[in-house]
Design a protein around this motif. Structure first.
Motif, PDB file in Angstrom:
ATOM      1  N   GLY A 130      -2.827  -3.463  24.121  1.00 55.70           N
ATOM      2  CA  GLY A 130      -3.653  -2.886  23.057  1.00 55.70           C
ATOM      3  C   GLY A 130      -4.048  -3.836  21.946  1.00 55.70           C
ATOM      4  N   GLY A 131      -3.167  -4.832  21.664  1.00 54.38           N
ATOM      5  CA  GLY A 131      -3.500  -5.780  20.601  1.00 54.38           C
ATOM      6  C   GLY A 131      -3.743  -5.056  19.284  1.00 54.38           C
ATOM      7  N   THR A 132      -4.884  -5.329  18.679  1.00 53.39           N
ATOM      8  CA  THR A 132      -5.272  -4.650  17.429  1.00 53.39           C
ATOM      9  C   THR A 132      -5.048  -3.150  17.506  1.00 53.39           C
ATOM     10  N   TRP A 133      -5.380  -2.584  18.656  1.00 51.80           N
ATOM     11  CA  TRP A 133      -5.329  -1.116  18.792  1.00 51.80           C
ATOM     12  C   TRP A 133      -3.937  -0.625  19.129  1.00 51.80           C
ATOM     13  N   TYR A 134      -3.006  -1.540  19.326  1.00 54.96           N
ATOM     14  CA  TYR A 134      -1.587  -1.195  19.398  1.00 54.96           C
ATOM     15  C   TYR A 134      -1.018  -1.174  17.973  1.00 54.96           C
ATOM     16  N   TRP A 135      -1.333  -2.232  17.216  1.00 58.17           N
ATOM     17  CA  TRP A 135      -0.673  -2.412  15.914  1.00 58.17           C
ATOM     18  C   TRP A 135      -1.272  -1.530  14.818  1.00 58.17           C
ATOM     19  N   ASN A 136      -2.595  -1.352  14.851  1.00 54.39           N
ATOM     20  CA  ASN A 136      -3.243  -0.655  13.728  1.00 54.39           C
ATOM     21  C   ASN A 136      -3.301   0.847  13.981  1.00 54.39           C
ATOM     22  N   ARG A 137      -2.107   1.462  13.916  1.00 56.17           N
ATOM     23  CA  ARG A 137      -2.024   2.917  14.158  1.00 56.17           C
ATOM     24  C   ARG A 137      -1.854   3.664  12.830  1.00 56.17           C
ATOM     25  N   TYR A 138      -2.397   3.120  11.777  1.00 54.00           N
ATOM     26  CA  TYR A 138      -2.294   3.744  10.452  1.00 54.00           C
ATOM     27  C   TYR A 138      -3.157   5.025  10.401  1.00 54.00           C
ATOM     28  N   PRO A 139      -2.893   5.904   9.455  1.00 54.03           N
ATOM     29  CA  PRO A 139      -3.672   7.149   9.384  1.00 54.03           C
ATOM     30  C   PRO A 139      -5.166   6.860   9.218  1.00 54.03           C
ATOM     31  N   GLY A 140      -5.963   7.451  10.080  1.00 53.28           N
ATOM     32  CA  GLY A 140      -7.417   7.326   9.957  1.00 53.28           C
ATOM     33  C   GLY A 140      -8.005   6.148  10.709  1.00 53.28           C
ATOM     34  N   SER A 141      -7.155   5.370  11.398  1.00 46.20           N
ATOM     35  CA  SER A 141      -7.661   4.184  12.104  1.00 46.20           C
ATOM     36  C   SER A 141      -8.655   4.591  13.190  1.00 46.20           C
ATOM     37  N   HIS A 154       2.835  -2.186   5.777  1.00 48.77           N
ATOM     38  CA  HIS A 154       1.519  -2.809   5.936  1.00 48.77           C
ATOM     39  C   HIS A 154       0.823  -1.996   7.017  1.00 48.77           C
ATOM     40  N   THR A 155      -0.478  -1.745   6.826  1.00 46.72           N
ATOM     41  CA  THR A 155      -1.198  -0.873   7.762  1.00 46.72           C
ATOM     42  C   THR A 155      -1.141  -1.369   9.208  1.00 46.72           C
ATOM     43  N   ALA A 156      -1.090  -2.690   9.386  1.00 41.88           N
ATOM     44  CA  ALA A 156      -1.078  -3.242  10.749  1.00 41.88           C
ATOM     45  C   ALA A 156       0.325  -3.244  11.361  1.00 41.88           C
ATOM     46  N   ARG A 157       1.298  -2.678  10.657  1.00 45.11           N
ATOM     47  CA  ARG A 157       2.650  -2.523  11.201  1.00 45.11           C
ATOM     48  C   ARG A 157       3.102  -1.081  10.993  1.00 45.11           C
ATOM     49  N   TRP A 158       2.142  -0.190  11.100  1.00 45.06           N
ATOM     50  CA  TRP A 158       2.440   1.242  10.884  1.00 45.06           C
ATOM     51  C   TRP A 158       3.360   1.732  12.002  1.00 45.06           C
ATOM     52  N   PRO A 159       4.413   2.475  11.668  1.00 40.38           N
ATOM     53  CA  PRO A 159       5.360   2.870  12.720  1.00 40.38           C
ATOM     54  C   PRO A 159       4.758   3.854  13.729  1.00 40.38           C
ATOM     55  N   LYS A 160       5.370   3.862  14.920  1.00 39.91           N
ATOM     56  CA  LYS A 160       4.892   4.794  15.958  1.00 39.91           C
ATOM     57  C   LYS A 160       5.297   6.231  15.635  1.00 39.91           C
ATOM     58  N   GLN A 161       6.492   6.378  15.035  1.00 36.01           N
ATOM     59  CA  GLN A 161       6.942   7.740  14.704  1.00 36.01           C
ATOM     60  C   GLN A 161       6.179   8.226  13.471  1.00 36.01           C
ATOM     61  N   PRO A 162       5.883   9.525  13.412  1.00 32.79           N
ATOM     62  CA  PRO A 162       5.057  10.028  12.306  1.00 32.79           C
ATOM     63  C   PRO A 162       5.684   9.747  10.934  1.00 32.79           C
ATOM     64  N   VAL A 163       4.843   9.425   9.986  1.00 27.47           N
ATOM     65  CA  VAL A 163       5.304   9.229   8.606  1.00 27.47           C
ATOM     66  C   VAL A 163       4.834  10.446   7.819  1.00 27.47           C
ATOM     67  N   THR A 207       3.534   0.262 -15.436  1.00 30.78           N
ATOM     68  CA  THR A 207       4.175   0.525 -14.147  1.00 30.78           C
ATOM     69  C   THR A 207       3.596   1.797 -13.520  1.00 30.78           C
ATOM     70  N   TYR A 208       3.638   1.820 -12.199  1.00 29.05           N
ATOM     71  CA  TYR A 208       3.194   2.991 -11.426  1.00 29.05           C
ATOM     72  C   TYR A 208       4.291   3.308 -10.419  1.00 29.05           C
ATOM     73  N   ASP A 209       4.905   4.465 -10.564  1.00 30.61           N
ATOM     74  CA  ASP A 209       5.990   4.833  -9.645  1.00 30.61           C
ATOM     75  C   ASP A 209       5.417   5.511  -8.406  1.00 30.61           C
ATOM     76  N   CYS A 210       6.051   5.279  -7.283  1.00 27.57           N
ATOM     77  CA  CYS A 210       5.606   5.948  -6.051  1.00 27.57           C
ATOM     78  C   CYS A 210       6.763   6.042  -5.057  1.00 27.57           C
ATOM     79  N   ASP A 211       6.578   6.925  -4.083  1.00 34.18           N
ATOM     80  CA  ASP A 211       7.577   7.073  -3.009  1.00 34.18           C
ATOM     81  C   ASP A 211       7.202   6.207  -1.815  1.00 34.18           C
ATOM     82  N   VAL A 212       5.899   6.041  -1.603  1.00 33.86           N
ATOM     83  CA  VAL A 212       5.419   5.274  -0.439  1.00 33.86           C
ATOM     84  C   VAL A 212       4.383   4.269  -0.932  1.00 33.86           C
ATOM     85  N   LEU A 213       4.551   3.028  -0.470  1.00 35.25           N
ATOM     86  CA  LEU A 213       3.649   1.951  -0.876  1.00 35.25           C
ATOM     87  C   LEU A 213       2.948   1.437   0.376  1.00 35.25           C
ATOM     88  N   ILE A 214       1.615   1.547   0.378  1.00 34.63           N
ATOM     89  CA  ILE A 214       0.866   1.134   1.574  1.00 34.63           C
ATOM     90  C   ILE A 214       0.052  -0.112   1.256  1.00 34.63           C
TER      91      ILE A 214
END
Ligand code: NAP
Length: 547
Positions: free
Chosen positions: A55-66, A176-185, A381-388
């Motif tokens: 898959g290459g790019t299409w393996y790694w870039n599994r971020y939401p909306g890809s 990082h969007t190009a290392r988005w996990p396979k399991q749902p976030v 400062t900006y607080d957050c739970d998830v940083l993309i």
């Protein structure tokens, strides 16, 4: 997997290197086809990929909306009518899961997996001048002795992921969007921060805005964008585009960008009303056609560039309405189309939501990551739970410089390219015999090019070159210093005539601190580039020294 185990064992148990004719690095769009071609001509060849599947790019870039920005039916391989017609797309710009399934289909149809070793990163490749062969090592300590190394590592595959001090202290989730996990976030109800509004950031932001509790988007440079129209395909639609296979196969390799469309209009002879009509019509297509098939002058003429930029700004203003948002999100200091134009669906409207906030970091940059979020230079400062991090890639060079590649006399590609990014037609580098590259600098690639069209042609050229060498009992191929210089001069002359080199972006390497400034992609056109490659081959590979 059995094959993987056998290969690993062969090297480690016997302690002897695995001997091959060729290795292909990467099992994405280019790597799959390159493996197929080299295997077809009888080479003992294996592909290696750090991913656990193709898959290459299409393996790694599994971020939401890809999803695709290229029309799906133009992104396919065109070397086999059967392969082309055996796959049916559900929509014009499908999402990543469907694209990944298509590449699985290709791998299955061509029976490629038996010659791919997954979950294996190539760590080094050292050339031995005495033997004309490469010693390659993997992250598991495996050693491979091979005559040819063919890089199909991708133009956009080395993520810019380590950017700020303090990243390791963050208490939430950082991706990082190009290392988005396979399991749902699960982002529901969370405070999410996104850095970056390139093609990737746009897709992420427009997709997650309504799921998250609060979204903070950090924007350094506003982007021009085109609204995507994404019709779903009925069986009739699928049959209709499949019926155009011959047309695509003949046309795509010869257009300026490798897409179906070509520049059809000239600015100068038209009246302002006629120009507007062309712009409105191509805009309505809801695709990259507005960029790559309206007026070619937008790449050369600042006056045309400004007028087309203003057309796009006007469209964006009409949707954003809010004066402050317009200021933060609409570009004013570079021309439309001088770097990659993204397609979007509801991106601008996301900022009209009460849970979405935009923060400009142009004059007040992000200073560090804190345990709770981000801190800007002025201490806010900006607080957050998830940083993309939708922060892009070390394009073109990064995938290769992250491997320890040593050519003749132990020279290092990483060191060479840290001084000056040089290749011969993007296919080889002087000083690195028998190393062939696809999607590399100075060939038409992600910038202004339909990737599959370009990668297919480069893979075919490389395969033909190796076939020629074998037919003539030649063992080593390396471009001459003179040929390389000539290519660079040609590339530079074309690049510097465009407005693209006047804009800072990843196209120019500006997103990577210290990277030499050079337009990474060839801008002479996909068809013209092909012709030059074909001429080199027809002349018996003039400019490429073989022995
Ligand atoms: P990108 O275009 O390089 O965008 C990276 C974004 O991160 C930019 O907005 C950049 O701001 C920002 N950024 C980086 N470092 C930053 C920092 N320290 N502080 C604040 N902002 C920072 O990367 P991308 O969006 O991943 O896209 C790369 C390419 O991949 C695209 O151009 C396209 O060719 C390809 N792509 C294709 C598709 C598709 O076909 N569907 C989808 C996604 C990506 P600046 O602009 O100020 O540097």
């Amino acid at each position: 997997m059995a094959e993987t185990a056998v290969l690993t064992e062969t090297a480690s148990v016997a302690g002897a290197p695995l001997t091959l004719d060729a290795i292909v690095i990467g099992a994405g769009v280019a790597g799959l086809y390159q493996l197929h071609l080299l295997r077809q001509q009888g080479l003992d060849v294996k592909a290696f990929d750090a991913a656990s599947d193709v898959g290459g790019t299409w393996y790694w870039n599994r971020y939401p909306g890809s999803r695709f920005d290229s029309e799906a039916f133009c992104y396919q391989y065109l070397f086999s009518e059967e392969l082309y017609k055996g796959w049916s797309w559900s929509e014009k710009f499908p999402g990543q899961p469907e694209i990944e399934r298509w590449l699985h289909y290709v791998a299955d149809k061509l029976d490629l997996r038996r010659d791919i070793q997954f979950s294996t990163r190539i760590e080094s490749a050292h050339y031995n001048e005495a033997t004309g062969r490469w010693k390659v090592t993997t992250d598991s300590g495996q050693v491979i002795d091979t005559r040819y190394v063919v890089s199909c590592c991708g133009m956009l595959s080395a993520p810019m992921a380590s950017l700020f001090p303090g990243q390791e202290t963050f208490k939430g989730q950082l991706f990082h969007t190009a290392r988005w996990p396979k399991q749902p976030v699960d982002l529901a109800g969370k405070r999410v921060a996104v850095i970056g509004n390139g093609a990737t950031g746009i897709q992420v932001i427009q997709t997650i805005a309504e799921q998250v509790g609060h979204l903070t988007v950090f924007v350094r440079t506003p982007q021009y964008m085109i609204p995507m129209k994404n019709p779903t395909f009925t069986e009739e639609d699928q049959n209709a585009y499949k019926a155009k296979f011959d047309l695509f196969a003949q046309r795509l390799p010869h257009t300026f960008t490798g897409f179906e469309h070509d520049f059809e209009h000239a600015w100068a002879p038209l009246t302002p009303e006629q120009r507007r009509e062309v712009l409105e019509k191509t805009w309505e297509d809801g695709s990259l056609k507005f960029w790559i098939a309206s007026f070619g002058e937008l790449f050369f003429d600042p006056e045309v560039g400004e007028q087309i930029s203003e057309f796009v700004r006007e469209k964006m203003r009409a949707r954003l309405k809010d004066e402050r948002l317009c200021k933060l999100l609409i570009p004013s200091d570079y021309f439309f189309g001088t770097h990659r134009v993204p397609l979007e669906r509801g991106f601008l409207e996301a900022f009209l939501r009460p849970n979405v906030e935009v923060v400009s970091v142009r004059d007040n940059p992000i200073e560090r990551v804190t345990p709770d979020g981000l801190m800007l230079r002025d201490g806010t400062t900006y607080d957050c739970d998830v940083l993309i991090f939708a922060t892009g890639f070390d394009a073109g060079t990064g995938a290769l410089t992250r491997i320890d590649i040593r050519g003749r006399d132990g020279r290092s590609l990483k060191e060479d390219w840290s001084q000056d990014i040089r290749t011969t037609m993007g296919l080889q580098v002087h000083g690195y015999p028998n190393l062939f590259t696809t999607g590399a600098p100075l060939a038409p690639s992600a910038a202004l090019c339909n990737m599959t069209t370009c990668l297919q042609q480069q893979a075919e050229w490389i395969s033909d070159c190796i076939r020629h060498m074998r037919a003539h009992d030649l063992r080593v191929c390396e471009p001459t210093a003179a040929a390389e210089e000539q290519w660079i001069e040609h590339h530079e002359a074309l690049a510097n005539a465009t407005l693209v080199t006047k804009t800072d972006s990843w196209y120019m390497g500006c997103n990577v601190p210290g990277k030499p400034r050079r337009l990474l992609s060839y801008v002479g056109g996909v068809g013209a580039y092909r012709q030059k490659c074909d001429e080199a081959a027809a002349s018996g590979y003039a400019g490429f020294a073989m022995h």
